[in-house]
Each structure stands twice: as structure tokens, then as C-alpha cells.
Design an enzyme around this catalytic site. Structure first.
Site, PDB file in Angstrom:
ATOM      1  N   HIS A 204       1.197  -1.485  -0.120  1.00  0.00           N
ATOM      2  CA  HIS A 204      -0.174  -0.019  -0.279  1.00  0.00           C
ATOM      3  C   HIS A 204       0.761   1.048   0.038  1.00  0.00           C
ATOM      4  CE1 HIS A 204      -2.920  -2.841   1.303  1.00  0.00           C
ATOM      5  NE2 HIS A 204      -3.665  -1.772   0.192  1.00  0.00           N
ATOM      6  N   ARG A 311     -10.840   3.854  -2.636  1.00  0.00           N
ATOM      7  CA  ARG A 311     -10.301   2.996  -1.323  1.00  0.00           C
ATOM      8  C   ARG A 311     -10.141   4.000  -0.683  1.00  0.00           C
ATOM      9  NH1 ARG A 311      -6.324   1.408  -4.706  1.00  0.00           N
ATOM     10  NH2 ARG A 311      -5.209  -0.573  -4.505  1.00  0.00           N
ATOM     11  N   ARG A 348     -15.412   2.361  -2.333  1.00  0.00           N
ATOM     12  CA  ARG A 348     -14.669   0.536  -1.224  1.00  0.00           C
ATOM     13  C   ARG A 348     -15.418   0.553   0.150  1.00  0.00           C
ATOM     14  NH1 ARG A 348      -9.172  -2.398  -2.350  1.00  0.00           N
ATOM     15  NH2 ARG A 348      -8.971  -0.946  -0.887  1.00  0.00           N
ATOM     16  N   GLU A 445     -10.349 -11.559  -4.083  1.00  0.00           N
ATOM     17  CA  GLU A 445      -9.334 -11.532  -3.609  1.00  0.00           C
ATOM     18  C   GLU A 445      -8.442 -11.868  -2.738  1.00  0.00           C
ATOM     19  OE1 GLU A 445      -8.103  -7.440  -2.400  1.00  0.00           O
ATOM     20  OE2 GLU A 445     -10.163  -7.155  -1.383  1.00  0.00           O
ATOM     21  N   ASP A 469      -3.808  -8.576  -3.993  1.00  0.00           N
ATOM     22  CA  ASP A 469      -4.097  -9.237  -3.175  1.00  0.00           C
ATOM     23  C   ASP A 469      -4.720 -10.925  -3.711  1.00  0.00           C
ATOM     24  OD1 ASP A 469      -3.560  -8.115  -0.429  1.00  0.00           O
ATOM     25  OD2 ASP A 469      -5.699  -7.598  -0.495  1.00  0.00           O
ATOM     26  N   ARG A 479       3.254  -9.820  -0.300  1.00  0.00           N
ATOM     27  CA  ARG A 479       2.422  -8.522  -1.424  1.00  0.00           C
ATOM     28  C   ARG A 479       4.411  -7.284  -1.113  1.00  0.00           C
ATOM     29  NH1 ARG A 479      -2.617  -5.976  -1.213  1.00  0.00           N
ATOM     30  NH2 ARG A 479      -2.125  -4.420  -2.266  1.00  0.00           N
ATOM     31  N   CYS A 516      -9.340  -4.167 -10.885  1.00  0.00           N
ATOM     32  CA  CYS A 516      -8.324  -2.763 -10.235  1.00  0.00           C
ATOM     33  C   CYS A 516      -7.229  -3.600  -9.857  1.00  0.00           C
ATOM     34  CB  CYS A 516      -9.468  -2.463  -8.993  1.00  0.00           C
ATOM     35  SG  CYS A 516     -10.027  -3.609  -7.818  1.00  0.00           S
TER      36      CYS A 516
HETATM   37  C1  PEP Z   1      -6.464  -5.465  -5.064  1.00  0.00           C
HETATM   38  O1  PEP Z   1      -5.986  -6.621  -3.812  1.00  0.00           O
HETATM   39  O2  PEP Z   1      -5.549  -5.283  -6.153  1.00  0.00           O
HETATM   40  C2  PEP Z   1      -6.686  -4.086  -4.558  1.00  0.00           C
HETATM   41  C3  PEP Z   1      -6.867  -3.669  -6.044  1.00  0.00           C
HETATM   42  O3  PEP Z   1      -7.072  -3.898  -3.259  1.00  0.00           O
HETATM   43  P1  PEP Z   1      -6.243  -2.743  -2.389  1.00  0.00           P
HETATM   44  O4  PEP Z   1      -4.442  -3.242  -2.786  1.00  0.00           O
HETATM   45  O5  PEP Z   1      -6.346  -1.675  -1.910  1.00  0.00           O
HETATM   46  O6  PEP Z   1      -5.540  -4.303  -1.622  1.00  0.00           O
HETATM   47 MG    MG Z   2      -6.719  -6.309  -2.207  1.00  0.00          MG
END
Ligand code: PEP
Ligand code: MG
Length: 596
Positions: A204, A311, A348, A445, A469, A479, A516
Site C-alpha cells: 500500500h 479506497r 470500496r 481477491e 491480494d 506482496r 482493479c
Molecule cells: C487488490 O488487492 O488488488 C486491491 C485493489 O486492493 P488493495 O490493493 O487496496 O488491497
Molecule cells: Mg486488496
């Protein structure tokens, strides 16, 4: 951006050194370094002037208050999640913060011996810790680590203000690791970029850096050791290069690259007004991933068809607390909905947890497998209800969809609907208007959600695949961990097969599927994603013109065949080779477009 004075006018300060990292937010920054020691607990003996005693005491009392506030929140969360036996440790720490005998010792060191509060805290608490350690009593020895925790908490609070305010606005921040909240705070001070020793491209903090337009490198390993505050740095967020104290030639070359990059972005703008449609007429909706109000103007600039992923947790992260009021949320969501026009906003609901921890959050050993996303909201229904009230009220300003993060089972979707319906009833009873036909979607996810996408698709109005995810959960690769970054492979056939399953399930129910995750932002992946049948892509706005350009150069029938072959490949490397060969043989010279 202009080059730093010392590089143009004077001799470069010392030898040029090059390091490699992973570029996660594009662009090139040139500027002085600020090495940010996040958890630096080195405390030196330092005295203060008599006239500073009062403000130093005030600083100490402020740090005590903030430490207690942290711990109380930790107690509340631990109590609710883990049961009351888990809170004893934190309650004991709160008691330590109120131990007047100890506090007086610290105050006396500040006021009579005129010591800086950091040192006074360390000195007094170390003495107490050593006494416990020497006691020979196992229980008391264990308590000594609690004293260390308290000590670090107070010192961190004493330091934090100072560190933040000490950051020079026009610097490149170099740190072992930063959180998304750190990057947000630093960006407010106008920093030029970030370099981190650790981290992965879909963490993130990386997503945040991209959203903020801050050229950023992660996984630069020894950067904090090699860079000193004040060194001149070049951060190349495109190639992943970090150059310390560049020569005049290097700086000039990067100055030219910087201009070329800006020019390419400008050239791509010719695709902004064009629809993202394949040669044989398959239309792909391109939407924007946004987190901040300040980004709303990018929707038109880059031709986004509304917002595919807002987000909301970023609002809570910047506020640093869970209790953002209904009114404050409502104001922000209305702005987004209004600004996104006919295409609308996909809001979201809060996805806290994982690496999106609030500063007050409790610690989990395995946060990505822990209390995250919809799990938190279904447990903390007061937060969910306030959140939904604000979202529903904002729906009168335009088109709005709701997206549920981290769905593991169908049951969660059903439980969410119960709360949702009850909030709708509440608003109706209060005579508050809202859109009665809001579409609700689920993020896919987690592998269990992809594997049961047929059941989930029957319950929701659309699906959105979070490949960031999904990839980490399918391949068991964190990740955010650069040690395993090589194994983080979005093009692995296992990930692609779950994507295909999701698309088939959604289409069988007449629903759409969007991607996304960051995978959608990489135009190299477009032929495969479109070939798998994905209907929409959502990415940071800056990537959208390039995505349009690629989509307009491919044929759906052609890429469907490519995707089928990718699904049957043995591993990610085989998919990459397949894709490269396909790109090379493509009549529109796609490889050339991608490499530019
Ligand atoms: C993802 O997991 O691909 C996603 C878009 O959500 P985030 O990156 O906010 O976990
Ligand atoms: Mg995610």
C-alpha cells in the site's frame, strides 16, 4: 523540475554510487536526501537551557498523553477481538505511564538536572528495567520488556513531531520502511520522492506513492546505509535506479530523461478522448483508482470513465482514527460522486488491516491473514453503519456503486446486506433521500472467493478482481516483501485461471468483471486481461491513455487465443515468453509502443 544548485554551479560533493531497487511510482526526482530513521531509539545525553525547562516538561506530558491514548485503543481492540485476558499486558503498561514515583523521577531530571526529556525517559526507565532484570524473579524479568515497550512508545512520541517537522519539503526521503500513513504525512510537506530498503511493488505504501505522484523505489536494500542526509540523489521510479551524488554528466542525462518522460506523457494525451475499443469492436471500460480529493481533476485529464476503485481507508489513515464522523465522510464521498459524473464512483467500503494499519491498530502476527476488510466491518458494525449512512447520503449526487473488500465467503456478502438493508430502513424512516438502486459488488481477491465466484456473482451486481491480494494469497507470497518479490507473479497461470473462473462466473450471471489491482496498470498485461474476457480495467489515471492505446491496437479474437494458451502454460516465465513472442509478431509493433 530544475536541477539542484550545487550540481549546476559547484562540483559534485563526492563519488557517484549506484544502487538498484524496484521502481514503484514512475517519474524521476533529483534532489537532496533526508534519511528518516523511523524507529531510531538512539538517545544521547543532552542538556537543555533553564528557559527551556517548561516547554520540555510540556513536551514530556504531551508524549505521555499520546502514549496513553495509543494504549487505551490497543486495549479496546484487544479486548474485543481477543478477550479480556489479552489486555493485561497493555493495562500494565498504562499503569506504568501513571506511576507518579517514576514520572516524578523523570520530571526531576528534566527540571533540576536540565536533561532533555528523551534522555530522562531512557535514563530513569533503564534503571528500573535493570533492577527487574537483576531480581532473579522470572515474572519480574518478563515485566522488564514491558518497560522497554513503554519507554520506546514515549520516546517515539517525543520524536515523531520533531522528525516530521524536521523534514525539509524539497527532499527525497530515504528510510528502511515507510507506512502508507508516513508517505501521506510526508507528501503533505512537499517531498520529492521516496526510497525504501524494503517493500514490494503492490504494497500500500507503493500504491500511495503512485497516487501521490511521488517517484519511489522500494527494495533498495542498503540505501539507508549508503545515503547520508544532504547527499544529492536521483530517483528513477521508471527503471528502479538510485544514484547517490551523481556526476554532472549523469545529472544532465537524467534531466534530459525527465523532460523526455514528461513529453511522452504529453504525447499520450492524444488517446484521452478516444474510446478503449479493440479493432474488432470490444469495448473495455477504463476507470480510475483514486484515493484523494486532490486527484479528482485527473479524471478528465486522463479520460477516466469514472472511478473504479475509491479506497476509502485512506481518509481514515490520514485522520489517524477510526471515528471519522458521518458528516466528514459524507462531504468527501459527495465530492467524489459529483466529480465522477455519469460514469460514477465505485466506493470500496473500508479495507483496514493488512499493511493498511491505523497508527492505533493492535499488532497481529500475520495481519494479511488476520482482521482485515469486511471482517473488521462486520465485527464493528457501529463503524460500518456510520460509513454506510455517509455513502448512502452521498448517492443523491450522482452514480455510486459499493464494493466489498476481502470477501472470503458468500455468507459475508449476505451479512453485509442485512446491515445495509437496515441502514436503508433507518434513512427512509428519517426521511433522508438516497439512491434506492445502488449496485453492490464484491472484490475477488481471496482464492476462496474466486473458486466460489459463481455463488458470489449470483448475490452481487458486479465483481472486481483485486489482483494485488489475489496474487499474494494464491502464491503465498507477501506482496510487501522484497525478499520474495521474484515469486510475486501476477502472470502465473494459477492466478490467470482464477481470473478466468471469475470472468466465466460473472458472465454466466450477466454481471461484469473489472480488474482493479496494479496488474491492470501495466499495459503489457492488457492483451491477456482483455483476452480473458475482463470487461473493465481500473488503474491510476496516469496509466489510462497508454491502456487505451494498447486496447485500440489489438483484436479480441486474437488475444482470446493468447489468453487460452497462457492458461495452459506451465509457469509465469512461460507466460511471459508467450506474451513477448506474441508482442514481437504483432503487426502494430506493440512491443515498440510498450518499450517507449
Ligand atoms: C487488490 O488487492 O488488488 C486491491 C485493489 O486492493 P488493495 O490493493 O487496496 O488491497
Ligand atoms: Mg486488496
Amino acid at each position: 523540475m530544475s536541477l539542484p544548485e550545487n550540481v549546476i554551479n559547484g562540483a559534485p560533493p563526492s563519488r557517484e554510487v549506484r544502487l538498484r531497487g524496484c521502481g514503484v511510482a514512475p517519474g524521476i526526482s533529483i534532489g537532496p536526501a533526508y534519511v528518516y530513521a523511523r524507529a531510531s531509539i538512539t538517545v544521547e545525553e543532552q542538556s537543555i537551557r533553564p528557559e527551556d525547562v517548561a516547554s520540555e516538561l510540556e513536551r514530556f506530558e504531551g508524549a505521555l498523553v499520546r502514549s496513553e491514548r495509543d494504549l487505551k485503543k490497543v486495549v479496546a481492540v484487544a479486548n474485543e477481538r481477543l478477550g479480556d485476558e489479552s489486555v493485561a499486558v497493555f493495562e500494565a503498561q498504562i499503569l506504568m505511564l501513571k506511576d507518579e514515583a517514576v514520572l516524578d523521577e523523570i520530571r526531576t531530571m528534566i527540571s533540576s538536572r536540565m536533561m532533555k526529556s528523551d534522555y530522562a525517559v531512557r535514563f530513569v526507565l533503564t534503571k528500573h528495567r535493570q533492577r527487574l532484570e537483576a531480581s532473579g524473579n522470572e515474572y519480574l524479568q518478563e515485566r522488564s520488556s514491558d518497560i522497554r515497550d513503554v519507554e520506546e512508545r514515549i520516546i517515539t512520541h517525543l520524536r515523531r513531531n520533531k522528525l516530521l517537522s524536521a523534514i525539509d519539503p524539497h527532499t527525497i526521503v530515504v528510510a528502511e520502511n515507510l507506512t502508507a500513513a508516513d508517505v501521506i504525512l510526508f507528501s503533505r510537506r512537499g517531498i520529492l520522492g521516496c526510497v525504501m530498503d524494503y517493500g514490494g511493488s503492490t504494497s500500500h505504501v507503493s500504491i500511495m506513492a503512485r497516487a501521490l505522484g511521488l517517484p519511489t523505489l522500494v527494495g533498495a536494500h542498503s540505501a539507508t546505509q549508503s545515503v547520508r542526509t544532504g547527499d544529492t540523489l536521483i530517483v528513477d521510479g521508471l527503471s528502479g535506479a538510485l544514484i547517490i551524488n551523481p556526476t554532472r554528466e549523469t545529472t544532465e542525462r537524467y534531466g534530459r530523461l525527465q523532460s523526455r518522460y514528461t513529453q511522452i506523457l504529453e504525447e499520450q494525451k492524444e488517446y484521452v478522448p478516444l474510446p478503449a475499443e479493440t479493432i474488432d469492436g470490444r469495448r473495455i471500460a477504463l476507470r480510475a483508482n483514486l484515493e484523494f480529493k486532490s486527484e479528482l481533476e485527473l479524471l478528465d485529464e486522463y479520460g477516466a470513465e469514472g472511478i473504479g476503485l475509491f479506497r476509502t481507508e485512506m481518509l481514515f489513515l490520514t485522520e489517524g482514527r477510526l471515528g471519522v464522523s458521518e458528516e466528514d465522510q459524507y462531504k468527501i464521498y459527495s465530492r467524489f460522486v459529483e466529480a465522477s459524473g455519469d460514469h460514477g464512483t465505485t466506493i470500496r467500503v473500508l479495507d483496514l488491516g493488512g499493511d493498511k494499519l491505523l497508527p492505533v491498530a493492535h499488532r497481529e502476527h500475520n495481519p494479511f491473514l488476520g482482521w482485515r476488510g469486511i471482517r473488521v466491518l462486520l465485527d464493528k458494525q457501529d463503524i460500518l453503519r456510520t460509513h454506510l449512512r455517509a455513502i448512502l447520503r452521498a448517492s443523491v449526487y450522482g452514480k455510486l456503486r459499493i464494493l466489498l473488500p476481502m470477501v472470503t465467503t458468500l455468507e459475508e456478502v449476505k451479512r453485509f446486506r442485512v446491515v445495509y438493508n437496515s441502514v436503508c430502513d433507518e434513512l427512509r424512516a428519517e426521511g433522508i433521500a438516497f439512491d434506492e438502486a445502488i449496485r453492490i459488488g464484491a472484490m475477488i481477491e481471496i482464492p476462496s472467493a474466486a473458486l466460489t465466484a459463481d455463488q458470489i456473482a449470483a448475490e452481487v451486481d458486479f465483481l472486481s478482481v483485486g489482483t494485488n491480494d489475489l496474487t499474494q494469497y494464491v502464491l503465498a507470497v507477501d506482496r510487501g516483501n522484497d525478499l520474495v518479490a521474484e515469486l510475486y507473479q501476477e502472470l502465473h497461470p494459477a492466478v490467470l485461471r482464477l481470473l478466468r473462473m471469475t470472468v466465466d462466473a460473472a458472465h454466466a450471471h450477466g454481471k461484469t468483471v473489472s480488474v482493479c489491482g496494479e496488474m491492470a496498470a501495466d499495459s503489457r498485461n492488457v492483451p491477456i486481461l482483455v483476452g480473458l474476457g475482463v470487461d473493465e480495467l481500473s488503474a491510476s489515471p496516469v496509466y489510462l491513455p497508454q491502456l487505451t492505446r494498447i486496447i485500440r491496437s489489438i483484436e479480441y479474437t486474437d488475444v482470446s487465443d493468447l489468453a487460452d494458451r497462457a492458461l495452459n502454460s506451465s509457469d509465469a516465465e512461460a507466460v511471459r515468453c508467450l506474451l513477448d513472442d506474441w508482442l514481437k509478431s504483432h503487426p502494430y509493433d506493440l512491443l515498440h509502443i510498450l518499450d517507449s
